[in-house]
Design a protein around this motif. Structure first.
Motif, PDB file in Angstrom:
ATOM      1  N   ASP A 221      51.904  58.357  89.837  1.00 14.77           N
ATOM      2  CA  ASP A 221      52.875  58.352  90.829  1.00 14.77           C
ATOM      3  C   ASP A 221      52.483  59.277  91.885  1.00 14.77           C
ATOM      4  N   ARG A 222      51.296  59.873  91.639  1.00 14.51           N
ATOM      5  CA  ARG A 222      50.760  60.661  92.902  1.00 14.51           C
ATOM      6  C   ARG A 222      49.336  60.776  92.909  1.00 14.51           C
ATOM      7  N   ALA A 223      48.511  61.330  93.622  1.00 17.93           N
ATOM      8  CA  ALA A 223      47.121  61.239  93.850  1.00 17.93           C
ATOM      9  C   ALA A 223      46.442  62.230  92.897  1.00 17.93           C
ATOM     10  N   LYS A 224      47.055  63.555  92.658  1.00 18.27           N
ATOM     11  CA  LYS A 224      46.762  64.602  92.168  1.00 18.27           C
ATOM     12  C   LYS A 224      46.352  63.982  90.443  1.00 18.27           C
TER      13      LYS A 224
ATOM     14  N   SER B 262      56.360  53.657 100.919  1.00 16.53           N
ATOM     15  CA  SER B 262      55.603  54.252 101.937  1.00 16.53           C
ATOM     16  C   SER B 262      54.200  54.792 101.390  1.00 16.53           C
ATOM     17  N   GLU B 263      54.125  55.283 100.041  1.00 18.75           N
ATOM     18  CA  GLU B 263      53.088  55.897  99.652  1.00 18.75           C
ATOM     19  C   GLU B 263      51.966  55.020  98.929  1.00 18.75           C
TER      20      GLU B 263
ATOM     21  N   PHE C 291      50.254  52.312  99.341  1.00 20.51           N
ATOM     22  CA  PHE C 291      49.186  51.763  99.789  1.00 20.51           C
ATOM     23  C   PHE C 291      48.037  52.981  99.908  1.00 20.51           C
ATOM     24  N   ALA C 292      48.468  54.274 100.157  1.00 24.87           N
ATOM     25  CA  ALA C 292      47.431  55.284 100.296  1.00 24.87           C
ATOM     26  C   ALA C 292      46.964  55.467  98.745  1.00 24.87           C
ATOM     27  N   LEU C 293      47.970  55.470  97.699  1.00 22.47           N
ATOM     28  CA  LEU C 293      47.595  55.652  96.272  1.00 22.47           C
ATOM     29  C   LEU C 293      46.466  54.527  95.885  1.00 22.47           C
ATOM     30  N   THR C 294      47.059  53.383  96.262  1.00 19.56           N
ATOM     31  CA  THR C 294      45.964  52.069  95.667  1.00 19.56           C
ATOM     32  C   THR C 294      44.817  52.431  96.360  1.00 19.56           C
ATOM     33  N   GLU C 295      44.537  52.833  97.743  1.00 19.92           N
ATOM     34  CA  GLU C 295      43.174  53.016  98.189  1.00 19.92           C
ATOM     35  C   GLU C 295      42.393  54.134  97.347  1.00 19.92           C
ATOM     36  N   LEU C 296      42.935  55.133  96.971  1.00 19.34           N
ATOM     37  CA  LEU C 296      42.456  56.222  96.143  1.00 19.34           C
ATOM     38  C   LEU C 296      42.210  55.605  94.746  1.00 19.34           C
ATOM     39  N   ILE C 297      43.083  54.848  94.075  1.00 16.64           N
ATOM     40  CA  ILE C 297      42.761  54.597  92.698  1.00 16.64           C
ATOM     41  C   ILE C 297      41.520  53.639  92.810  1.00 16.64           C
ATOM     42  N   SER C 298      41.561  52.763  93.811  1.00 19.02           N
ATOM     43  CA  SER C 298      40.424  51.665  93.726  1.00 19.02           C
ATOM     44  C   SER C 298      39.304  52.175  94.123  1.00 19.02           C
ATOM     45  N   SER C 299      38.944  53.601  94.487  1.00 24.17           N
ATOM     46  CA  SER C 299      37.915  54.338  94.772  1.00 24.17           C
ATOM     47  C   SER C 299      37.367  54.893  93.506  1.00 24.17           C
ATOM     48  N   LEU C 300      38.291  55.288  92.490  1.00 25.40           N
ATOM     49  CA  LEU C 300      37.905  55.890  91.380  1.00 25.40           C
ATOM     50  C   LEU C 300      37.178  55.248  90.217  1.00 25.40           C
TER      51      LEU C 300
END
Length: 238
Positions: free
Chosen positions: A105-108, A144-145, A147-156
């Motif tokens: 549920d969060r980028a960290k 609201s968060e 799409f940004a979390l999806t962007e991060l996860i898809s790059s990992l």
């Protein structure tokens, strides 16, 4: 026939009936047996009855079960899902033991799971947990968060995003349950449209009390515990 086996067969029949009502086929949904607080003997009974996917909420308890079955029953090839909240100081244990994580549920946390995944293991299959009810007491990100979390996860490289998970408000009427689940299903469709290269095929939603509504709304994975294993004992849980 064990009582756990009977319970699994009963739940499986209920899933099939619910799917038939809304024109879905049995192959489109997975039963996740939630084995938190239950001993390895109960998990073994379920596994011997044909259940392969198990969900755990407590990090160390879950890791201990994973280790037990890897050492004593590797032939069962069980799949382990972590479905509880993840604290930063316990993310390494999750990364080292579980095949799936439902509660990012969060980028960290996403970054830590990626960095701590052993190189000899396949990427973790992950779901973003969404707080569809807006309750402060519930974990999960908001729309609201996502799409940004999806962007991060898809790059990992050590994480593979598969979809979304939610624990909606505990309501008893079918229409309210259905509304909450439709919210998550629609959100997954938005993500899939925005990220066509990702295989977003999983909606983890629905438990014993709202399983029928979840299936009607498109759930692909229902999380069932007490109806399989019986009442839980939380006396040793903080």
């Amino acid at each position: 026939m064990t009582s756990i086996q009977q319970n699994i067969e009963h739940i499986t029949s209920q899933i099939a009936t619910a799917q038939q009502k809304c024109g879905r086929t049995r192959e489109t949904i997975q039963l996740l047996a939630v084995s938190k607080t239950k001993p390895v003997e109960a998990v073994l009974e379920a596994a011997q009855a044909g259940q392969k996917e198990f969900g755990e909420n407590y990090v160390q308890e879950g890791a201990d079960k994973v280790s037990y079955f890897q050492q004593n029953h590797p032939e069962l090839s069980l799949e382990w899902h972590f479905i509880g909240p993840i604290q930063s100081n316990k993310s390494r244990i999750v990364a080292e033991n579980f095949d799936w994580v439902h509660t990012i549920d969060r980028a960290k946390i996403a970054q830590r799971l990626n960095d701590q995944r052993p190189i000899n293991l396949a990427p973790i299959q992950v779901l973003i947990q969404v707080n569809t009810s807006g309750e402060a007491s519930k974990s999960g990100t908001d729309e609201s968060e996502i799409f940004a979390l999806t962007e991060l996860i898809s790059s990992l490289p050590n994480l593979t995003l598969r979809g979304l998970m939610s624990i909606p408000a505990n309501v008893s009427d079918h229409e309210s349950q259905l509304h909450a689940f439709h919210q998550l299903a629609e959100l997954k469709d938005k993500l899939a449209a925005h990220y066509p290269a990702l295989t977003l095929d999983t909606l983890s939603m629905g438990m014993s009390g709202d399983m029928e509504a979840a299936i009607e709304a498109g759930s692909t994975m229902v999380r069932i515990g007490t109806a399989i294993f019986g009442a839980r004992d939380y006396s040793n849980k903080a």
